[in-house]
Write a protein that holds these residues in place. Sequence first.
Motif, PDB file in Angstrom:
ATOM      1  N   GLY A   8      47.094  38.836  37.681  1.00 45.76           N
ATOM      2  CA  GLY A   8      45.995  38.339  38.499  1.00 45.76           C
ATOM      3  C   GLY A   8      45.568  36.960  38.053  1.00 45.76           C
ATOM      4  N   ARG A   9      44.413  36.540  38.492  1.00 46.02           N
ATOM      5  CA  ARG A   9      43.906  35.216  38.208  1.00 46.02           C
ATOM      6  C   ARG A   9      42.840  35.301  37.128  1.00 46.02           C
ATOM      7  NH1 ARG A   9      43.563  30.332  41.116  1.00 46.02           N
ATOM      8  NH2 ARG A   9      45.572  30.906  41.957  1.00 46.02           N
ATOM      9  N   VAL A  28      38.528  35.816  42.177  1.00 45.93           N
ATOM     10  CA  VAL A  28      38.879  36.688  43.291  1.00 45.93           C
ATOM     11  C   VAL A  28      39.828  35.913  44.206  1.00 45.93           C
ATOM     12  CG1 VAL A  28      38.020  37.993  45.265  1.00 45.93           C
ATOM     13  CG2 VAL A  28      36.660  37.894  43.168  1.00 45.93           C
ATOM     14  N   LEU A  29      41.062  36.387  44.305  1.00 45.51           N
ATOM     15  CA  LEU A  29      42.058  35.745  45.151  1.00 45.51           C
ATOM     16  C   LEU A  29      41.852  36.121  46.612  1.00 45.51           C
ATOM     17  CD1 LEU A  29      45.203  36.486  42.945  1.00 45.51           C
ATOM     18  CD2 LEU A  29      43.942  34.329  43.110  1.00 45.51           C
ATOM     19  N   VAL A  83      40.368  47.918  30.428  1.00 44.37           N
ATOM     20  CA  VAL A  83      40.910  46.593  30.756  1.00 44.37           C
ATOM     21  C   VAL A  83      41.924  46.675  31.887  1.00 44.37           C
ATOM     22  CG1 VAL A  83      42.359  44.717  29.860  1.00 44.37           C
ATOM     23  CG2 VAL A  83      40.434  45.554  28.521  1.00 44.37           C
ATOM     24  N   LYS A  84      42.761  47.691  31.885  1.00 49.52           N
ATOM     25  CA  LYS A  84      43.783  47.827  32.929  1.00 49.52           C
ATOM     26  C   LYS A  84      43.153  47.887  34.318  1.00 49.52           C
ATOM     27  CE  LYS A  84      47.841  50.451  34.263  1.00 49.52           C
ATOM     28  NZ  LYS A  84      48.745  51.546  33.934  1.00 49.52           N
ATOM     29  N   GLN A  85      42.040  48.616  34.462  1.00 53.02           N
ATOM     30  CA  GLN A  85      41.363  48.688  35.765  1.00 53.02           C
ATOM     31  C   GLN A  85      40.899  47.305  36.196  1.00 53.02           C
ATOM     32  OE1 GLN A  85      37.509  50.626  35.965  1.00 53.02           O
ATOM     33  NE2 GLN A  85      37.707  50.950  38.167  1.00 53.02           N
ATOM     34  N   VAL A  86      40.385  46.520  35.266  1.00 56.10           N
ATOM     35  CA  VAL A  86      39.877  45.188  35.601  1.00 56.10           C
ATOM     36  C   VAL A  86      41.011  44.288  36.070  1.00 56.10           C
ATOM     37  CG1 VAL A  86      38.769  43.107  34.696  1.00 56.10           C
ATOM     38  CG2 VAL A  86      37.868  45.365  34.117  1.00 56.10           C
ATOM     39  N   MET A  89      42.206  45.099  39.525  1.00 57.46           N
ATOM     40  CA  MET A  89      41.290  44.692  40.593  1.00 57.46           C
ATOM     41  C   MET A  89      41.520  43.243  41.008  1.00 57.46           C
ATOM     42  SD  MET A  89      37.597  46.399  39.640  1.00 57.46           S
ATOM     43  CE  MET A  89      37.250  45.086  38.514  1.00 57.46           C
ATOM     44  N   PHE A  90      41.900  42.393  40.063  1.00 56.54           N
ATOM     45  CA  PHE A  90      42.048  40.968  40.337  1.00 56.54           C
ATOM     46  C   PHE A  90      43.477  40.568  40.669  1.00 56.54           C
ATOM     47  CE2 PHE A  90      38.006  41.205  38.237  1.00 56.54           C
ATOM     48  CZ  PHE A  90      37.249  40.342  39.001  1.00 56.54           C
TER      49      PHE A  90
END
Length: 97
Positions: A8-9, A28-29, A83-86, A89-90
């Motif tokens: 993610g970003r 947020v992409l 952390v994996k969930q975060v 999400m992104f």
Amino acid sequence: ILRHIRKGRIRDLHSIQNGKAEIIEAEVLDSSDLVGKSISDLKLQAHVRVGMIVRGDVAITPKSSTVFEPGDRVVMLTLADAVKQVWQMFSARAEFF
């Protein structure tokens, strides 16, 4: 190094308490599943907290009704087990590629 291996970003990341928690700033992409969802829609694990959202030049103190928009920078605190969930999400949706 952690910032570069997360998906993610992720704009910035700080490990604290000897790796027990992380403070993450992520963007947020346009292709993110977060776009158009409120914080309450996310069903975050108990160990994840959204601390601030920066939209353009405005800092927003998030509420459960705050809706994510493309380009939002989100600062979160999470324990290592969430952390994996975060980073999921992104991440960009698969159909984006």
